[in-house]
Design a protein around this motif. Structure first.
Motif, PDB file in Angstrom:
ATOM      1  N   SER A  19      17.441  16.963  35.930  1.00  0.00           N
ATOM      2  CA  SER A  19      17.931  16.123  34.854  1.00  0.00           C
ATOM      3  C   SER A  19      17.189  16.442  33.565  1.00  0.00           C
ATOM      4  O   SER A  19      16.060  16.922  33.585  1.00  0.00           O
ATOM      5  CB  SER A  19      17.726  14.656  35.258  1.00  0.00           C
ATOM      6  OG  SER A  19      17.666  13.863  34.109  1.00  0.00           O
ATOM      7  N   ASP A  21      16.326  14.212  31.185  1.00  0.00           N
ATOM      8  CA  ASP A  21      15.360  13.171  30.824  1.00  0.00           C
ATOM      9  C   ASP A  21      14.338  12.879  31.908  1.00  0.00           C
ATOM     10  O   ASP A  21      13.208  12.554  31.640  1.00  0.00           O
ATOM     11  CB  ASP A  21      16.109  11.853  30.543  1.00  0.00           C
ATOM     12  CG  ASP A  21      17.000  11.999  29.339  1.00  0.00           C
ATOM     13  OD1 ASP A  21      16.481  12.436  28.312  1.00  0.00           O
ATOM     14  OD2 ASP A  21      18.187  11.695  29.440  1.00  0.00           O
ATOM     15  N   ASP A  22      14.821  12.990  33.131  1.00  0.00           N
ATOM     16  CA  ASP A  22      14.041  12.488  34.242  1.00  0.00           C
ATOM     17  C   ASP A  22      13.038  13.551  34.694  1.00  0.00           C
ATOM     18  O   ASP A  22      13.218  14.209  35.705  1.00  0.00           O
ATOM     19  CB  ASP A  22      15.012  12.123  35.374  1.00  0.00           C
ATOM     20  CG  ASP A  22      14.313  11.317  36.442  1.00  0.00           C
ATOM     21  OD1 ASP A  22      13.194  10.860  36.174  1.00  0.00           O
ATOM     22  OD2 ASP A  22      14.877  11.171  37.538  1.00  0.00           O
ATOM     23  N   GLU A 132      28.241  11.417  27.940  1.00  0.00           N
ATOM     24  CA  GLU A 132      26.860  11.484  28.400  1.00  0.00           C
ATOM     25  C   GLU A 132      26.652  12.497  29.526  1.00  0.00           C
ATOM     26  O   GLU A 132      25.535  12.896  29.812  1.00  0.00           O
ATOM     27  CB  GLU A 132      26.400  10.103  28.882  1.00  0.00           C
ATOM     28  CG  GLU A 132      26.280   9.102  27.756  1.00  0.00           C
ATOM     29  CD  GLU A 132      26.249   7.691  28.282  1.00  0.00           C
ATOM     30  OE1 GLU A 132      26.102   7.509  29.496  1.00  0.00           O
ATOM     31  OE2 GLU A 132      26.376   6.765  27.469  1.00  0.00           O
ATOM     32  N   ASP A 133      27.760  12.889  30.190  1.00  0.00           N
ATOM     33  CA  ASP A 133      27.592  13.801  31.328  1.00  0.00           C
ATOM     34  C   ASP A 133      27.559  15.256  30.888  1.00  0.00           C
ATOM     35  O   ASP A 133      27.947  16.132  31.606  1.00  0.00           O
ATOM     36  CB  ASP A 133      28.769  13.671  32.306  1.00  0.00           C
ATOM     37  CG  ASP A 133      29.010  12.254  32.728  1.00  0.00           C
ATOM     38  OD1 ASP A 133      28.044  11.492  32.644  1.00  0.00           O
ATOM     39  OD2 ASP A 133      30.122  11.928  33.144  1.00  0.00           O
TER      40      ASP A 133
ATOM     41  N   ASP B 145      24.746   2.112  34.696  1.00  0.00           N
ATOM     42  CA  ASP B 145      23.425   2.618  35.025  1.00  0.00           C
ATOM     43  C   ASP B 145      23.252   3.915  34.226  1.00  0.00           C
ATOM     44  O   ASP B 145      24.056   4.827  34.366  1.00  0.00           O
ATOM     45  CB  ASP B 145      23.394   2.902  36.536  1.00  0.00           C
ATOM     46  CG  ASP B 145      22.093   3.531  36.992  1.00  0.00           C
ATOM     47  OD1 ASP B 145      21.378   4.088  36.145  1.00  0.00           O
ATOM     48  OD2 ASP B 145      21.809   3.478  38.209  1.00  0.00           O
ATOM     49  N   PRO B 146      22.227   3.970  33.365  1.00  0.00           N
ATOM     50  CA  PRO B 146      22.110   5.167  32.513  1.00  0.00           C
ATOM     51  C   PRO B 146      21.845   6.450  33.293  1.00  0.00           C
ATOM     52  O   PRO B 146      22.034   7.533  32.771  1.00  0.00           O
ATOM     53  CB  PRO B 146      20.939   4.835  31.588  1.00  0.00           C
ATOM     54  CG  PRO B 146      20.213   3.717  32.246  1.00  0.00           C
ATOM     55  CD  PRO B 146      21.199   2.981  33.089  1.00  0.00           C
ATOM     56  N   THR B 147      21.415   6.329  34.541  1.00  0.00           N
ATOM     57  CA  THR B 147      21.046   7.560  35.251  1.00  0.00           C
ATOM     58  C   THR B 147      22.192   8.206  36.016  1.00  0.00           C
ATOM     59  O   THR B 147      22.072   9.330  36.460  1.00  0.00           O
ATOM     60  CB  THR B 147      19.891   7.306  36.246  1.00  0.00           C
ATOM     61  OG1 THR B 147      20.369   6.391  37.249  1.00  0.00           O
ATOM     62  CG2 THR B 147      18.692   6.720  35.548  1.00  0.00           C
ATOM     63  N   LEU B 148      23.279   7.478  36.242  1.00  0.00           N
ATOM     64  CA  LEU B 148      24.421   8.125  36.882  1.00  0.00           C
ATOM     65  C   LEU B 148      25.697   7.329  36.652  1.00  0.00           C
ATOM     66  O   LEU B 148      25.663   6.172  36.258  1.00  0.00           O
ATOM     67  CB  LEU B 148      24.192   8.340  38.389  1.00  0.00           C
ATOM     68  CG  LEU B 148      24.592   7.266  39.395  1.00  0.00           C
ATOM     69  CD1 LEU B 148      24.546   7.829  40.795  1.00  0.00           C
ATOM     70  CD2 LEU B 148      23.669   6.078  39.294  1.00  0.00           C
ATOM     71  N   TYR B 184      29.888  10.569  40.079  1.00  0.00           N
ATOM     72  CA  TYR B 184      29.043  11.569  40.743  1.00  0.00           C
ATOM     73  C   TYR B 184      29.791  12.358  41.813  1.00  0.00           C
ATOM     74  O   TYR B 184      29.258  13.316  42.358  1.00  0.00           O
ATOM     75  CB  TYR B 184      27.748  10.939  41.279  1.00  0.00           C
ATOM     76  CG  TYR B 184      27.926   9.847  42.320  1.00  0.00           C
ATOM     77  CD1 TYR B 184      28.365  10.133  43.594  1.00  0.00           C
ATOM     78  CD2 TYR B 184      27.610   8.528  42.003  1.00  0.00           C
ATOM     79  CE1 TYR B 184      28.509   9.129  44.546  1.00  0.00           C
ATOM     80  CE2 TYR B 184      27.756   7.517  42.934  1.00  0.00           C
ATOM     81  CZ  TYR B 184      28.208   7.828  44.214  1.00  0.00           C
ATOM     82  OH  TYR B 184      28.358   6.837  45.141  1.00  0.00           O
ATOM     83  N   ARG B 433      20.438  11.509  45.671  1.00  0.00           N
ATOM     84  CA  ARG B 433      20.074  10.096  45.681  1.00  0.00           C
ATOM     85  C   ARG B 433      21.049   9.353  46.584  1.00  0.00           C
ATOM     86  O   ARG B 433      22.265   9.434  46.382  1.00  0.00           O
ATOM     87  CB  ARG B 433      20.174   9.576  44.251  1.00  0.00           C
ATOM     88  CG  ARG B 433      19.896   8.123  44.067  1.00  0.00           C
ATOM     89  CD  ARG B 433      19.818   7.829  42.580  1.00  0.00           C
ATOM     90  NE  ARG B 433      19.997   6.413  42.312  1.00  0.00           N
ATOM     91  CZ  ARG B 433      20.166   5.916  41.093  1.00  0.00           C
ATOM     92  NH1 ARG B 433      20.194   6.724  40.044  1.00  0.00           N
ATOM     93  NH2 ARG B 433      20.319   4.627  40.906  1.00  0.00           N
TER      94      ARG B 433
END
Lengths: 232, 449
Positions: A19, A21-22, A132-133, B145-148, B184, B433
């Motif tokens: 990722s 950011d992560d 965002e993707d 959820d900002p992460t996915l 996802y 995940r």
């Protein structure tokens, strides 16, 4: 570190790790990230310099093609350039540019600039706005293929338009088949045709009575290729 | 990316090769029903004949979902949960339905006649009061959820069951601002978007004659693509681009008889009138036709519910569009023996405030609104949960006015259970995940045992 990771992802079309950011605290990351991050800080967060450094790196300059069998491991270890899908707005941008002989920039006529913006937006809406993707490694969708094969914007840009379109200019001014094919390849894919390609399309153009149409067909084929839609 | 995802663009049962397909196109469709003047059955008639043959006895019948999406947030009080004559009831009256003792709004008289086919949940609650966040929540069953990005129900269904058709299996009609996404699971599971079925599917017709188009395709695949692959990433097609399979699927769709399903003009005027002469009415009719030929999830959007001012007149108008369309859809699915295998869900991102505002409008209200479910896996003629006709509206205790409250997540778990997917099953996202399909609990009271 996060800034370097972002710039890297923008230039390669994909993040270094999972990722952008992560950034994992408990795992090691490539050493060169530290070097780049340190340099970035030392030079007063100079983005230009950072972009320049990455652009000069072997990883950025290497081709996606090699004389050994390329696997994803080669990509991950920077032995070849990763094959990454262009973002929708990039596809729209190159599509509009590919149909024009001259570069579209701030020096272009207002009409051309506005056309690039409005047509581009409309195209992106259909092609799929990734939002965002933007760094996901998704494949091409059916909608995208339909839009590129049968869509109005592609037809307008490769069709008969002696004032604006590159394909019409090539049909009118190229001195022979080789030059015509070469010019279309340069304007769409920014490279010369390979020998296989040149031989194939040359014989096709020579046997085709409708010369202009055959050139338009070549432009269609090239904008519909993987090479056009993927960074390589 | 998993192997399952690779095959998602292909029809595993009947994969036409590119040349077979082009050959067929070039010979001018002479053998298809379209030009055979009625001698051969249309694809829909054939699918229906097949459906009749397999009938209810076939447990392997594909399961389908039709989502009628009320974008903007329909008022429960003007639709499925009227409290006529109370201080919160507004101008809406209640009418008797085909289920004894059950009343719904007088703005939905035709749906009232079909309530014996439906399960109605009147106690849905959410934690999102903003449109964009609530839409995400209602369509995916997860909060943003900002992460996915989570997949929508249609994407989950198409991912879990790969049986295919020539036309896209996941379709969004009149998608407005929020077409269903694969999240996802990948863009291959995004809904295919179309507008009002009164016009043709966009970009579906080649712009040149057949010969010229066939040559373009063969130049592309046999010359340019081959040259591009040389020396580059091995398995580029299957591992990365899917360029050829997406092209093949697009070509298959372009020449498919199943495309007729998008074209509602071939239905009788009586049928079209029954669904209503509106984009949404045509969308519902097309949804039914698409399910008949093999699409698995179709969502049809109806907006016009966001009634911060003039609540009643806006709802009168929107309900006037919804009423004939939903009622006719239920009747048609039932008549064609598809209600047993198709789940119809009708709802939006939230309800509207019991209390009118100064502009005779109702504002956003996620604390007790209605969602209607009918068909596959659902009990019929039941109501679950209720809202108080005389709510205290204590902001600190929003659930106090609701009997048997359920969450958006519970609705998702119920839908997944109905389509045969265990909600608590975990699936791995592309970065490994583990994610549950849904974090809700199925509402067993409305599910068939």
């Amino acid at each position: 570190m996060a800034a370097v990771s972002h710039v890297w992802a923008l230039m390669f079309g994909k993040p270094i790790g999972d990722s952008v950011d992560d950034l994992p605290m408990d795992q090691t990351h490539p050493k060169f990230l530290d070097v780049l991050a340190e340099d970035f800080v030392h030079h007063g967060f100079d983005l230009r310099r950072l972009i320049g450094l990455i652009a000069c790196s072997d990883a950025f300059r290497v081709a996606s093609r090699a004389d050994f069998e390329v696997t994803t491991e080669h990509e991950e270890n920077f032995a070849v350039f990763p094959l990454v899908r262009l973002r929708p707005e990039q596809v729209a941008g190159v599509l509009i540019q590919s149909a024009r002989i001259k570069r579209i920039d701030r020096q272009s006529s207002l009409f051309l600039q506005l056309q690039a913006i409005f047509d581009g937006d409309k195209f992106v809406q259909r092609y799929g706005d990734v939002g965002e993707d933007e760094f996901t490694a998704d494949a091409i969708t059916i909608t995208q293929r339909l839009l590129m094969m049968n869509g109005g914007m592609v037809a307008d840009l490769i069709g008969d338009n002696p004032v604006l379109n590159a394909s019409s200019h090539v049909a009118m001014f190229a001195t022979d088949e080789t030059q015509a094919i070469d010019s279309i390849y340069l304007s769409v894919l920014n490279r010369h045709p390979t020998k296989v390609e040149l031989d194939h399309f040359e014989s096709q153009l020579l046997s085709e009575k409708k010369h202009r149409q055959a050139i338009e067909d070549l432009a269609w084929v090239l904008v519909n290729s993987s090479e056009f839609a993927w960074n390589h | 990316m998993t192997d399952q995802e690779h095959s998602s663009l292909c029809d595993p049962q009947a994969h036409f090769g590119r040349r077979t397909l082009l050959g067929r196109t070039l010979t001018g469709c002479a053998m298809t029903g379209r030009t055979a003047g009625g001698l051969m059955m249309s694809s829909i008639a054939r699918s229906l004949a097949m459906a009749d043959e397999t009938g209810l006895t076939d447990p392997a019948r594909p399961k389908n979902v039709i989502l009628l999406w009320l974008e903007g947030g329909a008022s429960q009080l003007e639709t499925f949960d009227p409290h006529a004559g109370t201080r919160i009831g507004g101008e809406t009256n209640a009418i008797q339905t085909s289920v004894a003792g059950l009343q719904i709004s007088d703005l939905l008289p035709q749906i009232a006649e079909q309530m014996h086919l439906c399960s109605l949940v009147r106690s849905v609650t959410g934690k999102e009061g903003d449109h964009a966040r609530a839409v995400y929540n209602a369509k995916t069953g997860f909060r943003p959820d900002p992460t996915l990005r989570h997949p929508s129900v249609g994407s989950i269904l198409c991912h879990a069951d790969q049986r295919g058709s020539d036309i896209p299996r996941h379709i969004s009609i009149l998608p407005e601002s929020s077409p269903a996404r694969g999240g996802y699971l990948g863009a291959a599971y995004d809904a295919f978007k179309i507008g009002d079925p009164a016009s043709t599917v966009p970009d579906i017709t080649a712009r040149t004659d057949d010969n010229r188009f066939a040559r373009r395709i063969s130049d592309l695949s046999d010359v340019v693509e081959k040259e591009f692959r040389r020396g580059r990433l091995a398995k580029m097609e299957s591992m990365r681009t899917l360029h050829q399979s997406a092209t093949d699927s697009a070509l298959k769709m372009m020449s498919s008889e199943q495309l007729d399903a998008f074209d509602v003009s071939s239905e009788s005027k009586m049928t079209r009138d029954a669904f209503g002469d509106t984009p949404f009415g045509r969308g519902c009719l097309a949804a039914s036709r698409l399910i008949e030929v093999g699409s698995r999830c179709v969502e049809v959007t109806l907006s016009g519910w966001d009634s911060h001012v003039a609540n009643h007149s806006l709802h009168r108008s929107a309900a006037g569009t919804l009423d004939p369309a939903l009622a006719s859809l239920l009747t048609r699915l039932k008549d064609r023996d598809l209600l047993e295998s198709t789940l119809v869900v009708c709802g939006g991102e939230f309800g509207r405030t019991p209390k009118m505002n100064a502009a005779e409008g109702r504002d956003h209200w996620p604390h007790g609104f209605s969602i209607l479910l009918a068909g596959l896996g659902m009990r019929r003629g039941v109501v679950y949960g209720s809202t108080s006709p005389n709510p205290k509206l204590d902001p600190n205790q929003p659930l106090a006015d609701i009997e048997n409250p359920v969450t958006i997540e519970d609705i998702h778990a119920t839908i997944l259970t109905a389509i045969g997917i265990e909600p608590s099953n975990e699936i791995e996202t592309p970065i490994g995940r583990p994610m549950k399909r849904s974090e809700g609990k199925p509402i067993t009271e409305i599910l068939m045992a």
